[in-house]
Design an enzyme around this catalytic site. Structure first.
Site, PDB file in Angstrom:
ATOM      1  N   CYS A  58     -37.028  18.629  -0.341  1.00 26.15           N
ATOM      2  CA  CYS A  58     -38.242  18.361   0.474  1.00 26.15           C
ATOM      3  C   CYS A  58     -37.591  17.432   1.778  1.00 26.15           C
ATOM      4  CB  CYS A  58     -39.332  17.969  -0.256  1.00 26.15           C
ATOM      5  SG  CYS A  58     -39.417  16.127  -0.795  1.00 26.15           S
ATOM      6  N   ARG A  92     -29.265   9.742  -6.541  1.00 27.07           N
ATOM      7  CA  ARG A  92     -28.315   9.852  -5.976  1.00 27.07           C
ATOM      8  C   ARG A  92     -27.498   8.804  -6.095  1.00 27.07           C
ATOM      9  NH1 ARG A  92     -27.975   9.497  -0.009  1.00 27.07           N
ATOM     10  NH2 ARG A  92     -26.679  11.218   1.034  1.00 27.07           N
ATOM     11  N   HIS A 191     -33.928  14.310   7.494  1.00 29.43           N
ATOM     12  CA  HIS A 191     -32.960  13.466   8.067  1.00 29.43           C
ATOM     13  C   HIS A 191     -33.550  13.293   9.856  1.00 29.43           C
ATOM     14  CE1 HIS A 191     -30.223  16.172   5.571  1.00 29.43           C
ATOM     15  NE2 HIS A 191     -30.689  15.355   4.765  1.00 29.43           N
TER      16      HIS A 191
HETATM   17 FE1  CFM Z   1     -24.737  15.275   4.550  1.00 31.23          FE
HETATM   18 FE2  CFM Z   1     -24.215  16.945   2.764  1.00 31.23          FE
HETATM   19 FE3  CFM Z   1     -26.823  15.829   3.160  1.00 31.23          FE
HETATM   20 FE4  CFM Z   1     -24.635  14.265   2.173  1.00 31.23          FE
HETATM   21 FE5  CFM Z   1     -25.729  14.582  -0.196  1.00 31.23          FE
HETATM   22 FE6  CFM Z   1     -25.505  17.089   0.343  1.00 31.23          FE
HETATM   23 FE7  CFM Z   1     -27.657  16.093   0.649  1.00 31.23          FE
HETATM   24 MO1  CFM Z   1     -26.640  16.295  -1.783  1.00 31.23          MO
HETATM   25  S1  CFM Z   1     -23.233  15.371   3.356  1.00 31.23           S
HETATM   26  S2  CFM Z   1     -26.199  13.927   3.791  1.00 31.23           S
HETATM   27  S3  CFM Z   1     -24.328  12.835   0.925  1.00 31.23           S
HETATM   28  S4  CFM Z   1     -25.934  17.262   4.286  1.00 31.23           S
HETATM   29  S5  CFM Z   1     -24.451  16.025  -1.331  1.00 31.23           S
HETATM   30  S6  CFM Z   1     -23.855  18.629   1.328  1.00 31.23           S
HETATM   31  S7  CFM Z   1     -27.401  17.789  -0.349  1.00 31.23           S
HETATM   32  S8  CFM Z   1     -27.530  14.285  -0.836  1.00 31.23           S
HETATM   33  S9  CFM Z   1     -28.633  15.762   2.307  1.00 31.23           S
END
Ligand code: CFM
Length: 539
Positions: A58, A92, A191
């Site tokens: 989410c 994480r 993000h």
């Molecule tokens: Fe970038 Fe990723 Fe992500 Fe990531 Fe991650 Fe991820 Fe994630 Mo899991 S590199 S920041 S450190 S998009 S592995 S593939 S899904 S936490 S939001």
């Protein structure tokens, strides 16, 4: 069953109802190498269909867990029911290393307002204020971040007003995020919301100047399994000063000081490109995409950074470091390649990793036969050149786009447009660019956005890849089918995998997983069923 990806695509979606079938058909494409360099269009960053069992998380997870969480001395308070906080607690593997034992590190804590029914009915702002004050008295942090969970948006608590009031009263930086879980279609919205907050409330607050010649920020590196430590060491050995990392192993002060760097290098495009863009507009710092996943990619990225600074001594130093590292990498890589060559992998992870980890597999001679993102956007698949034509839908409009203008005092274009153009013409370097996943893949490979559970099972049955890369939710289901599953989010218990040293760890771990005999002893459920039916028929 045919393994032709176009036939498989139809097979994957044929059991869906008509409307869903149509939608999934646009979210599943087969790669092509077209003469004009274009790639097929994919539908991405749209709502998941109910019932498909998505891998996604989410918006709150993307904001609190991904972007802000890895920073150790910003005290995070979750405004919401206890579960939102508890189930996001230390899940994480973002590591951090305080400089001294007495330095603040709040990563291990789980702070929440623990909203109850009464707060849902009568409002939770009072409780939030009390929580902020209590946290301040206990920990005396430099900054407090407040994260909104779903009910906060539904009942209309104003976390930003509370943050402003507390900031004035306590004299520290307090800021809130409207990152309710439902705010966007996935983590990706979180993000963006986090990027906006970091930009508005943190970057530019620390004017410490550094004399170093080559100053960069590393964006989109979250120090999962210690990746960030490897890269810090690598850059330091090259003589490159890392001002800030967003946000692995970071502190409030380093991020607040990021505007003093001369280049932003971006690892995970999906999660942090907004900060890169906004910093360029406000402070004049160019950004370029790098990739430190894979030994060859790491070497290429280091060379690009050296090219940018146009300094012969730096270039020479970078070559020395690459040569030292590559000698060690090659020793392991060649052995592992001899055992893994020709084996196949599938990668379904959130954003960047489904793209970047293909480089590590190709270092080992392994082929990627299907890949996709949980929440990547079209630019992550097709490259940033599709951005101007991208339609902004209602879900994306929900998220603030900050209007950024040059800072009247602090804007300083680090490179003129002519210098940028010259660098781009001279080298493979591209500023503000990201090629995306598909152009770098083999042709005739399945690319699937927001993979469903049904599709996962069918893919495994049809292709029987040597390894499937995903997360904890998929891992054990996949392994029961006799196929090893590498968690690319958390690295299982392993890592680091970034840089040259990380590459060695990855080669060894994958070699072990794909060559171990145990998998041949697992009877996949579909074969079990056939066996049982045959037995019944024989009776
Ligand atoms: Fe970038 Fe990723 Fe992500 Fe990531 Fe991650 Fe991820 Fe994630 Mo899991 S590199 S920041 S450190 S998009 S592995 S593939 S899904 S936490 S939001």
């Amino acid at each position: 069953m045919s393994k032709d990806p176009r036939v498989v695509k139809e097979e994957l979606i044929q059991i869906y109802p008509k409307k869903l079938r149509q939608k999934r058909s646009e979210q599943i494409v087969v790669t092509e190498h077209r003469e004009d360099g274009s790639v097929p269009e994919i539908k991405a960053n749209v709502r998941s269909s109910p019932g498909i069992i998505t891998q996604r998380g989410c918006t709150y997870a993307g904001c609190k867990g991904v972007v802000i969480g890895p920073s150790r001395d910003i005290l995070s308070i979750v405004h919401g029911p206890i579960g939102c906080s508890f189930y996001a607690w230390l899940t994480r593997r973002n590591q951090t290393r305080p400089a001294t034992e007495s330095d603040q590190n709040f990563i291990t804590y789980c702070l929440t307002t623990d909203m109850q029914e009464e707060n849902i009915v009568f409002g939770g702002e009072k409780k939030l204020k009390a929580a902020v004050k209590e946290a301040f008295e206990l920990f005396h942090p430099k900054a407090i971040a407040i994260f909104s969970t779903c009910p906060v948006g539904l009942i209309g608590d104003d976390v930003h007003a509370v943050a402003r009031e507390m900031k004035a009263e306590l004299g520290i930086n307090v800021f809130g995020f409207s990152c309710e879980g439902y705010r966007g279609v996935s983590q990706s919205a979180g993000h963006h919301i986090a990027n906006n907050g970091v930009f508005k409330h943190i970057i530019g607050n620390n004017e410490t100047q550094h004399e170093d010649k080559f100053k960069v920020n590393l964006l989109g590196e979250y120090n999962i399994g210690g990746d960030g430590f490897v890269l810090e060491d690598l850059l330091a050995r090259c003589g490159i000063k890392q001002i800030a990392t967003f946000s692995g192993n970071s502190t409030y002060d380093t991020m607040a000081n990021a505007h003093t760097a001369d280049l932003n290098i971006v690892m995970c495009h999906r999660s942090i490109n907004y900060v890169a863009e906004m910093m360029e507009k406000r402070f004049g710092i160019p950004w370029m995409k790098v990739n430190f996943i894979g030994a060859n990619s790491s070497a290429k990225s280091l060379r690009r950074i050296a090219e940018y600074f146009e300094d012969e001594a730096l270039k020479a130093r970078v070559e020395e470091v690459i040569a030292e590292e590559m000698a060690v990498v090659e020793a392991t890589r060649t052995v592992v390649e001899s055992r893994c060559k020709g084996k196949t992998a599938m990668l379904f992870v959130g954003g960047s990793r489904a793209h970047h980890y293909q480089d590590l597999f190709s270092d080992m001679g392994m082929r990627t036969i299907a890949a996709g993102y949980e929440f990547g956007h079209r630019d992550d698949y097709e490259g940033r050149n599709v951005l101007p034509g991208l339609k902004v839908d209602a879900d994306s409009k929900n998220i603030e786009e900050i209007e950024v203008v040059p800072d009247p005092e602090r804007y300083r274009a680090r490179r003129t447009p002519e210098q940028i153009a010259k660098l781009e013409a001279m080298t493979e370097m591209e500023f503000r660019g990201y090629i995306g996943m598909m152009p770098e893949m083999d042709k005739d490979v399945l690319v699937i956005d927001d993979l469903s559970h049904h599709e996962t099972e069918r893919l495994l049955e049809i292709y029987k890849p040597d390894i499937f890369c995903a997360g904890i939710k998929e891992k054990f289901g996949v392994e029961k089918m006799g196929i090893p599953c590498k968690q690319l989010h958390s690295y299982d218990y392993g890592g680091p995998y970034a840089g040259f040293r990380g590459a060695i760890n990855f080669y060894k771990d994958i070699d072990r997983m794909v060559n171990i005999k145990i998998w041949s002893h697992v009877t996949p459920p579909w074969e079990q069923q056939v066996k049982e039916q045959a037995e019944v028929a024989a009776d």
